[in-house]
Design a protein around this motif. Sequence first.
Motif, PDB file in Angstrom:
ATOM      1  N   SER A 188       2.818  -5.191 -12.120  1.00 29.37           N
ATOM      2  CA  SER A 188       4.121  -5.262 -11.475  1.00 29.37           C
ATOM      3  C   SER A 188       3.941  -4.931 -10.009  1.00 29.37           C
ATOM      4  O   SER A 188       2.985  -4.251  -9.616  1.00 29.37           O
ATOM      5  CB  SER A 188       5.104  -4.295 -12.128  1.00 29.37           C
ATOM      6  OG  SER A 188       4.757  -2.975 -11.808  1.00 29.37           O
ATOM      7  N   CYS A 189       4.866  -5.413  -9.204  1.00 34.14           N
ATOM      8  CA  CYS A 189       4.741  -5.225  -7.764  1.00 34.14           C
ATOM      9  C   CYS A 189       6.123  -5.285  -7.148  1.00 34.14           C
ATOM     10  O   CYS A 189       6.978  -6.029  -7.600  1.00 34.14           O
ATOM     11  CB  CYS A 189       3.845  -6.336  -7.196  1.00 34.14           C
ATOM     12  SG  CYS A 189       3.689  -6.260  -5.415  1.00 34.14           S
ATOM     13  N   ALA A 190       6.349  -4.458  -6.136  1.00 33.37           N
ATOM     14  CA  ALA A 190       7.631  -4.490  -5.439  1.00 33.37           C
ATOM     15  C   ALA A 190       7.422  -5.065  -4.053  1.00 33.37           C
ATOM     16  O   ALA A 190       7.196  -4.348  -3.088  1.00 33.37           O
ATOM     17  CB  ALA A 190       8.233  -3.095  -5.368  1.00 33.37           C
ATOM     18  N   CYS A 191       7.447  -6.408  -3.966  1.00 38.34           N
ATOM     19  CA  CYS A 191       7.273  -7.047  -2.663  1.00 38.34           C
ATOM     20  C   CYS A 191       7.934  -8.421  -2.737  1.00 38.34           C
ATOM     21  O   CYS A 191       7.772  -9.142  -3.715  1.00 38.34           O
ATOM     22  CB  CYS A 191       5.790  -7.193  -2.321  1.00 38.34           C
ATOM     23  SG  CYS A 191       5.494  -8.076  -0.775  1.00 38.34           S
ATOM     24  N   HIS A 192       8.673  -8.794  -1.694  1.00 35.00           N
ATOM     25  CA  HIS A 192       9.342 -10.092  -1.692  1.00 35.00           C
ATOM     26  C   HIS A 192       8.344 -11.237  -1.666  1.00 35.00           C
ATOM     27  O   HIS A 192       8.612 -12.325  -2.159  1.00 35.00           O
ATOM     28  CB  HIS A 192      10.254 -10.210  -0.460  1.00 35.00           C
ATOM     29  CG  HIS A 192      11.439  -9.295  -0.520  1.00 35.00           C
ATOM     30  ND1 HIS A 192      12.352  -9.359  -1.545  1.00 35.00           N
ATOM     31  CD2 HIS A 192      11.848  -8.302   0.303  1.00 35.00           C
ATOM     32  CE1 HIS A 192      13.292  -8.430  -1.334  1.00 35.00           C
ATOM     33  NE2 HIS A 192      12.990  -7.764  -0.225  1.00 35.00           N
ATOM     34  N   HIS A 193       7.200 -10.978  -1.076  1.00 36.98           N
ATOM     35  CA  HIS A 193       6.261 -12.081  -0.863  1.00 36.98           C
ATOM     36  C   HIS A 193       5.056 -12.015  -1.787  1.00 36.98           C
ATOM     37  O   HIS A 193       4.088 -12.721  -1.570  1.00 36.98           O
ATOM     38  CB  HIS A 193       5.791 -12.071   0.592  1.00 36.98           C
ATOM     39  CG  HIS A 193       6.913 -12.068   1.564  1.00 36.98           C
ATOM     40  ND1 HIS A 193       7.821 -13.107   1.617  1.00 36.98           N
ATOM     41  CD2 HIS A 193       7.320 -11.165   2.485  1.00 36.98           C
ATOM     42  CE1 HIS A 193       8.722 -12.838   2.545  1.00 36.98           C
ATOM     43  NE2 HIS A 193       8.448 -11.653   3.087  1.00 36.98           N
ATOM     44  N   ALA A 194       5.124 -11.145  -2.792  1.00 34.25           N
ATOM     45  CA  ALA A 194       3.952 -10.922  -3.639  1.00 34.25           C
ATOM     46  C   ALA A 194       3.379 -12.224  -4.177  1.00 34.25           C
ATOM     47  O   ALA A 194       2.164 -12.417  -4.186  1.00 34.25           O
ATOM     48  CB  ALA A 194       4.309  -9.995  -4.789  1.00 34.25           C
ATOM     49  N   ALA A 195       4.247 -13.126  -4.617  1.00 34.07           N
ATOM     50  CA  ALA A 195       3.763 -14.342  -5.247  1.00 34.07           C
ATOM     51  C   ALA A 195       3.167 -15.296  -4.218  1.00 34.07           C
ATOM     52  O   ALA A 195       2.230 -16.019  -4.507  1.00 34.07           O
ATOM     53  CB  ALA A 195       4.903 -15.015  -6.004  1.00 34.07           C
ATOM     54  N   SER A 196       3.700 -15.246  -2.999  1.00 33.93           N
ATOM     55  CA  SER A 196       3.291 -16.256  -2.031  1.00 33.93           C
ATOM     56  C   SER A 196       2.099 -15.834  -1.175  1.00 33.93           C
ATOM     57  O   SER A 196       1.455 -16.654  -0.553  1.00 33.93           O
ATOM     58  CB  SER A 196       4.485 -16.588  -1.120  1.00 33.93           C
ATOM     59  OG  SER A 196       4.941 -15.393  -0.508  1.00 33.93           O
ATOM     60  N   LEU A 197       1.800 -14.551  -1.143  1.00 39.88           N
ATOM     61  CA  LEU A 197       0.770 -14.075  -0.217  1.00 39.88           C
ATOM     62  C   LEU A 197      -0.621 -14.540  -0.606  1.00 39.88           C
ATOM     63  O   LEU A 197      -1.497 -14.644   0.219  1.00 39.88           O
ATOM     64  CB  LEU A 197       0.791 -12.558  -0.120  1.00 39.88           C
ATOM     65  CG  LEU A 197       1.930 -11.994   0.714  1.00 39.88           C
ATOM     66  CD1 LEU A 197       1.863 -10.491   0.731  1.00 39.88           C
ATOM     67  CD2 LEU A 197       1.875 -12.539   2.132  1.00 39.88           C
ATOM     68  N   ASN A 198      -0.837 -14.743  -1.884  1.00 40.63           N
ATOM     69  CA  ASN A 198      -2.185 -15.122  -2.283  1.00 40.63           C
ATOM     70  C   ASN A 198      -2.399 -16.624  -2.184  1.00 40.63           C
ATOM     71  O   ASN A 198      -2.042 -17.367  -3.029  1.00 40.63           O
ATOM     72  CB  ASN A 198      -2.432 -14.648  -3.709  1.00 40.63           C
ATOM     73  CG  ASN A 198      -2.444 -13.148  -3.723  1.00 40.63           C
ATOM     74  OD1 ASN A 198      -3.376 -12.528  -3.262  1.00 40.63           O
ATOM     75  ND2 ASN A 198      -1.360 -12.553  -4.223  1.00 40.63           N
TER      76      ASN A 198
END
Lengths: 275, 325
Positions: B315-325
Amino acid sequence: MKSILKNKQIVIGGVLILLIVLLVLLAPLITSGDYSSVDLPNKHLAPGPGHPFGTDYYGRDVWTRILYGGRISLSVAVCATLLAAVCGTLIGSVSAYFGGAVDFIIGRIMDVFMSFPMLLSSLIIGIILKASVRTMFLSIGIPCIPMFYRMTRSNTLSIRERGFTKAAVSMGSGPMRIVLRHILPNVLPHILVVFSSAMGGCILAESSLGFLGFGIPQPTPSWGLVVNEGKSFMFQCPWTAGFAGLFIALTVLGFNLLGDGIRDYLDPKIRNSYL
Amino acid sequence: MAENKMLRIKDLRVVFPVGGKQIHAVNGVSVDLAPGEALGVIGESGCGKSVTFSSVLKLIQSPPAMISGDIELNGRSIMDLPEKEMQKIRGKEVSMIFQEPMRCLNPVEKIGVQIAESLRLHEGMTMKQALNRAVELLKMVEMPDAEQRIGCYPHQLSGGLRQRAMIAIALACSPKLLIADEPTTALDVTIQSQIIRLIQKLRKETGMGIVFISHDMGVVASLVDRIAVFYAGQIVEQGNTRDIFRNPLHPYTAGLIKCIPRLDTESRRLYTIRGSTPNLTTIPEGCCFAPRCPYATETCRTVKPEQTAFPGGRSCACHHAASLN
């Protein structure tokens, strides 16, 4: 046990105290036992045969009076100081450990005690209670409580914040156990120092009270009383006050040495240097 | 699902009132631990990691601290347990080791007696039994000359040996969970690796769960199954150790991993995350990492990111977590 005898301070202090206590206990055997009868023709005799420490203004034997006086002085010193130490330490550690309202209320009560000169609080207690040896212990011991209280409280506050008390809490120790096992053993060296200096103060306090007429009723002697009586004739016959003063000084010295020695013995870091 | 969790922390919040201000040390932390699992807790100083896990033993004085949320040990909530019950849990079910082994041992008591204390307290052993067990425990933590060492005072031991003694005290009653609060921070590197190896070995032998708090990613990597990354009193990312190192989702985690000095690259200057940790007296509107984040956008500054689940139990709390990689 062997290592305790390698500590010179404990040995010297202990021997000194033991000697004085023995002399005082054996008073009936080594003196005439007559400390109160007046013998005016023989007043102010210099030390000599029959009167090893001379005689005082009333012709009483100073040696006898000092040994019998020691019974009062020593027991007052030991009992009053013990009373003050036990009460002051308990109140101080509880006050500091629990903090908050408890600490505040106890602290203010102690402030009230401390704002009076010790002699005045002694007199007040002496007036309230009936004159007796027990009253003497209380009226000298109670004013000494704040001394131990303050010392214990400040040390407890600093030790409470050290890691090992937190660690002890995290291992499931309750507050009583923490105070008794972890805090008091670490405060003990400081208590001993105050204890040995309070001891001398209590012997002197007893003499001041005696001087003001609130001490042990006449004709029972005490060291303070003998010093006070001799004070007026300090230049004609210095031995009266001198020898009594010497006994007070030796006793205080003995307790100081003993206290310092025990403090070092209890400190594991210093103890090894004696091994 | 709740049954097989040994420790479950749900939306824990801890606030310290200090001089009219409020310090939000922990802001809604939720994390759980299966029996025998090892969790690494990573974060900078003052990010609430120690406070969170001190709360598990209720070591935070409240009041003054205001604690809300829920903590369950083996399915039982400890939030309303009286102090007497907590004393039975501390040291017996959950125990803790601390950062400074010098200050956490009583200087006037022999090591053996200190180890024996919790055995006598929780197991009702006599002093003699407890001391015999203390020798076994010291052997277990690989203390050389254990028989002689129980008669030693803390100052006679080196830093590493003291930490071993601390661990022996913590393990005395075979707790099911060990909370290690930066146990190696005060030690030098060689001793540090010895202690970590020791904790690994003990975990294998006893099967206890471990929460290993540290600010050093490298220390944690070899030891734990799962990592929780703390930032400003929140968990910003959680996941399996391997996943987190291979593919960090949160920019902060990525930054932390970049900070580990590597031997296989040319760079001479160590990487740092710019800026410093936020002031915890106010909770920012958006993402708490936004002021330091290289990828921050307008959304990050105004909208608080929610914990979102990712494949592999992450789990992660970041708006861009999915897009950063």
